[in-house]
Structure formats: structure tokens, C-alpha cells
Write an enzyme that holds these catalytic residues in place. Structure first.
Site, PDB file in Angstrom:
ATOM      1  N   HIS A  56     -30.162  10.137  15.989  1.00  0.00           N
ATOM      2  CA  HIS A  56     -29.656  10.171  17.366  1.00  0.00           C
ATOM      3  C   HIS A  56     -28.127  10.052  17.434  1.00  0.00           C
ATOM      4  O   HIS A  56     -27.580   9.365  18.287  1.00  0.00           O
ATOM      5  CB  HIS A  56     -30.312   9.085  18.197  1.00  0.00           C
ATOM      6  N   HIS A  60     -34.232  10.147  26.213  1.00  0.00           N
ATOM      7  CA  HIS A  60     -35.167   9.329  25.428  1.00  0.00           C
ATOM      8  C   HIS A  60     -35.939   8.348  26.319  1.00  0.00           C
ATOM      9  O   HIS A  60     -36.175   7.206  25.932  1.00  0.00           O
ATOM     10  CB  HIS A  60     -34.408   8.568  24.339  1.00  0.00           C
ATOM     11  N   GLU A  70     -39.376  14.028  23.994  1.00  0.00           N
ATOM     12  CA  GLU A  70     -37.974  14.368  23.758  1.00  0.00           C
ATOM     13  C   GLU A  70     -37.837  15.873  23.514  1.00  0.00           C
ATOM     14  O   GLU A  70     -38.143  16.367  22.434  1.00  0.00           O
ATOM     15  CB  GLU A  70     -37.435  13.586  22.568  1.00  0.00           C
TER      16      GLU A  70
END
Length: 343
Positions: free
Chosen positions: A98, A172, A308
């Protein structure tokens, strides 16, 4: 909310009192809450979230956040680009997740309330300098949340760069359609519009080739009970810690349906549409009750599910996957839509 360094986090609230209402924070351009009615019209917040700045900078840093510069994993923090390999900032396991340990989820974004026709929301911007977490190029990012009276939340992403780089942005949010802190999502039904997924190794890095979902717990081409699938004895389910943490290869192109999540007991339903080629489904396998949300109730394993929308994990190291390279003069654009209803 005030951060430990004294900076103030801004909160925007928009929507309809009788319908869907969203809260967005400037910290991480984060969807902090989303209130939606059930079939009886009873409202509940249906996304996980914490009110403590320490939590939002720590264990809950990804909850509802805009993650990047590269959502999901890049193996060994290695970014091949332009004939050289860049070394990215990595998490303790040696991979980049991420966007790195100080990715976009921990940043304060600039924001302004916006209205487009019947839609209201907020537009947030962030400047990511050259070398940020090891990524090349100065990147300017914009995320817009727009909610209409019918209960459709549209998230639009844009980005430009002054040097070749990679971009892969997603939201998220963890959904629990029974209500935040109300048990688990094991009694939810999930359908995903994908006939293949990307199997992973023990560190959740894709092995490379796609695998057909047919005959596996990953076959969600028809609505399936999440609890029935995450408890199946399958090596990929075990690798992910007793559930899903995998990317589905979505059918088609353009803005189209990626998934449908529903909760029969409340009647709540969310349809996810995206322009992205993939969908990472994470069923909160590693929640252990140590973190409590806004309800003050702890989050056990499977307390929420993340849908996601994304390009595939580790795409920079997989030339056979769709490219995530962004060059000067180009504009990264991505759209994800969540349509909420109850029946």
C-alpha cells in the site's frame, strides 16, 4: 480530531438523513463512516473505523483510506522501471504494501466540499514528491467522493507525474452490512464478476499465472455465503490466514459491475462497479479483537470485508499483467462506484 503533532484533521459529512450519509476525513482521504438504512429504514454505520488518531496512524491506518502510491504488494520493494530497479520503502516482511510504511493513508490531504448536479461530496488533493517512499517522479493526486440521493457513492481518482512512475490507487473501506462492530461478515453473501484469480505464495505475493475459480472456494460467480467459503480446507485459503486476501481478474472493460455484497438479515446490499481490471477481496482474517471501533466493540476475525478495486498486485514485476506505469503528459484516471440499497 488532532494529530500528535498538533495538526487538525478535517471532517466532511454529506448525504441524506433518510438515505445514505458519508463522512470523509482529510487524514488519508478516508471514508470514515457510511450510514445506510436497512429494509425497515433503520440506519447503521456500515464501515469499520476508529476515532483515535493513534489508531488511525497505527493499527487502523488503512481503514477506509485512499492507499497508494501503489495499492497492494510489490515484491521485495523492487520497482523495475526504465531499465533500472528502484528500491522502495518496505514493511518489516521486506515487501512494499500500500505504498510503503508511510503511504498516502497516513497523510493529511487538502480538501474542499464540492457539488456536481444532484451529487455532493468532497475533493481531496495530495502532492507526493519525487522519491516519496522510494517512488520516482513528483505525483499530484486527486480523489473525489460524490454521493447522490439514490445512495450511489462515486469515487474518482486522478493523478499526473513529472517523471515515469507507477500508480495504483484504491479505497480500503471494510464493510459490515449488519453494522459497524455488529459481529462478522460470515453471514453475508458475496458475488464477484471474475472467472480467474491470482494465487499467491506464503507472503501473499502473486505466483504469476491466473487460475480458474471453478471448483474452488474462489468461485463466486454466483452469490455465496462468505462463512461457507473461508472455512473450506484449501491451500490458498490457509495461506491467507483462513479467508480471502486475493485478487480476482474481472471480466470486461470500462465501468462495469465487479461485485455484489449483501446481508440477508438486514436487507442491505452494495453493488461495486469499477474501471479497474482487478478486485482484491480481504475478509479481515487477521483481526483478533485487540482493536475496537467507533461502536467501542472489538473487531474479531472477519469483522469486515474490503473490496479493493485495483490493478493486480506486483504488476511492476509482472510484465504479463496490465501496466501501471504513468508517464509525463499522461493522466491516471480510475472510477469506483458503490451503490447501496435495501430490500
Amino acid at each position: 480530531m488532532t494529530l500528535p503533532d498538533g495538526r487538525t484533521v478535517t471532517r466532511w459529512t454529506f448525504g441524506s438523513a433518510e438515505g445514505v450519509t458519508a463522512e470523509v476525513l482529510s487524514l488519508g482521504a478516508r471514508l470514515q463512516a457510511l450510514r445506510a438504512p436497512d429494509r425497515q429504514g433503520r440506519q447503521a454505520n456500515i464501515v469499520l473505523g476508529c476515532e483515535s488518531a493513534d489508531d488511525l496512524l497505527g493499527a487502523a491506518s488503512y481503514f477506509g483510506a485512499t492507499v497508494g502510491r501503489y495499492a497492494n504488494r510489490i515484491a521485495d520493494g523492487a520497482l523495475p522501471l526504465g531499465g533500472t530497479v528502484r528500491r522502495l520503502a518496505t514493511q518489516p516482511n521486506g515487501h512494499t504494501l500500500h505504498g510503503g510504511p508511510d503511504g498516502f493513508a497516513t497523510r493529511l490531504w487538502d480538501g474542499v466540499a464540492v457539488r456536481e448536479g444532484r451529487r455532493a461530496g468532497v475533493r481531496l488533493r495530495l502532492h507526493s514528491p519525487d522519491g516519496d517512499q522510494g517512488f520516482p517522479g513528483a505525483l499530484t493526486v486527486e480523489v473525489t467522493y460524490l454521493l447522490d440521493p439514490a445512495g450511489e457513492l462515486r469515487i474518482g481518482y486522478r493523478a499526473t507525474t513529472d517523471a515515469p512512475t507507477v500508480v495504483n490507487l484504491t479505497n480500503h473501506a471494510y464493510f459490515n452490512l449488519a453494522g459497524e462492530g455488529d459481529g462478522t461478515v460470515l453471514d453475508h453473501l458475496l458475488q464477484v464478476e471474475g472467472d480467474h484469480y491470482t494465487p499467491v505464495d506464503g507472503e501473499l505475493i502473486p505466483l504469476g499465472p491466473f487460475e480458474a475459480v471453478a471448483g474452488t472456494p474462489f468461485d463466486l460467480t454466483e452469490p455465496a455465503l462468505i462463512g461457507g467459503r473461508v472455512h473450506e480446507d484449501h491451500p490458498q485459503v490457509r495461506l491467507a490466514g483462513g479467508g480471502f486476501d486475493h485478487n480476482w481478474v474481472l471480466r470486461g472493460e470500462g465501468l462495469r459491475r465487479a461485485a455484489v455484497l449483501s446481508h440477508p438479515a438486514s436487507g442491505r446490499r452494495v453493488e461495486c462497479l469499477t474501471t479497474e481490471p482487478g478486485l482484491q477481496v480481504y475478509t479481515g482474517n487477521h483481526f483478533d479483537g485487540s482493536l475496537a471501533g467507533r461502536s467501542a466493540r472489538p473487531y474479531p476475525a472477519h469483522a469486515g470485508i474490503a473490496l479493493e478495486t485495483q490493478h493486480f498486485p506486483d504488476s511492476p514485476n509482472r510484465p504479463e499483467y496490465p501496466s501501471t506505469v504513468l508517464r509525463p503528459g499522461e493522466e491516471y484516471r480510475s472510477t469506483t462506484v458503490y451503490r447501496f440499497s435495501a430490500a
